[in-house]
Design a protein around this motif. Structure first.
Motif, PDB file in Angstrom:
ATOM      1  N   ASP A   1      -2.479 -50.342 -13.027  1.00 27.12           N
ATOM      2  CA  ASP A   1      -0.960 -49.391 -12.817  1.00 27.12           C
ATOM      3  C   ASP A   1      -0.794 -48.498 -12.231  1.00 27.12           C
ATOM      4  OD1 ASP A   1      -0.432 -49.668 -17.262  1.00 27.12           O
ATOM      5  OD2 ASP A   1       0.693 -50.585 -15.004  1.00 27.12           O
TER       6      ASP A   1
ATOM      7  N   LYS B   1       7.887 -47.094  -8.254  1.00 28.39           N
ATOM      8  CA  LYS B   1       6.197 -47.551  -8.467  1.00 28.39           C
ATOM      9  C   LYS B   1       6.238 -47.909  -7.304  1.00 28.39           C
ATOM     10  CE  LYS B   1       1.928 -50.406  -9.987  1.00 28.39           C
ATOM     11  NZ  LYS B   1       2.074 -51.522 -10.618  1.00 28.39           N
TER      12      LYS B   1
ATOM     13  N   TYR C   1       3.620 -43.071  -7.958  1.00 29.17           N
ATOM     14  CA  TYR C   1       4.858 -43.124  -8.521  1.00 29.17           C
ATOM     15  C   TYR C   1       5.290 -42.176  -8.188  1.00 29.17           C
ATOM     16  CZ  TYR C   1       2.789 -46.306 -11.493  1.00 29.17           C
ATOM     17  OH  TYR C   1       1.876 -47.564 -12.478  1.00 29.17           O
TER      18      TYR C   1
END
Lengths: 115, 114
Positions: free
Chosen positions: A84, A37, A88
């Protein structure tokens, strides 16, 4: 050498929804598949990884599945939260190398979680 | 201890100049890696050190790129006769051992070649 394809390139979800990112790889000898990430302007950080002797691994809201026959693996994030939101990256190791740290990365998925 | 440290964080240079980028890995980590990340792309492997020796330099794009790790700790990536295409973020990472998997990345050195 290894080739890793990742999709989608962008993913937008509502807070609380699930997000799935998929990757395929070309070298059937690869045996280590991490996910990183990267927040904007920050360093990549490992969030989960899987080795080829298992098909699934879970860590709280994050899970990774691996299908060695089809040469693809996926990242699943449940109950997404605004924090979040990031890019990614999936990766696969160079099976011919002497280190698990020699990786081929996918192109990245920009995940945006809307409150 | 502290994480992986990279200096400088930003470097602007002119085409044709020589550049050095430094990486200070996590203490005790024997494996050290250099990656390059262009805008909108994933990191691209350049070179890997185990101890003092370059165990795999297959990712270096050409002979203008060279890296050293003389004492098995700090590493320097050296780029000669820089070209505009060298502009990218150069990431260093370390790992406790080659078999441990997880890479601990630094914040990177952003190189801009004008």
């Amino acid at each position: 050498g290894e080739n890793v394809e990742q999709h989608p390139s962008t993913l937008s979800v509502q807070e609380g929804d699930s997000a799935v990112i998929k990757c395929t790889y070309s070298d059937s000898a690869s045996n280590y598949f991490p996910w990183y990430k990267q927040e904007l302007g920050k360093r990549p950080q490992l969030i989960i990884d899987i080795r080829s002797n298992v098909g699934e691994k879970k860590d709280q809201r994050i899970a990774v599945t691996l299908n060695k026959t089809a040469k693809h693996f996926s990242l699943h994030i449940t109950e997404t939260q605004p924090e979040d939101s990031a890019v990614y990256f999936c990766a696969a190791n160079d099976a011919g190398g002497t280190s698990y740290g020699k990786l081929t990365f996918g192109q990245g998925t920009i995940l945006t979680v809307h409150p | 201890g502290a994480g992986v440290s990279q200096t400088p964080s930003n470097k602007v240079t002119e085409k044709g100049k020589y550049v050095e980028l430094r990486c200070d890995p996590i203490s005790g980590h024997t494996a050290l890696y250099w990656y390059r990340q262009s805008l909108g792309q994933g990191p691209e492997f350049l070179i890997y050190f185990q101890g003092t020796g370059a165990a795999d330099d297959s990712g270096l794009p050409n002979d203008r790129f060279f890296a050293v790790r003389p004492e098995g700790s700090v590493s320097t990536l050296k780029i000669q006769r820089t070209e505009r295409g060298d502009s990218a973020v150069y990431l260093c990472a370390s790992s406790p051992s080659p078999s441990s998997g997880e890479l601990f990345f630094g914040e990177g050195s952003r190189l801009t070649v004008l």
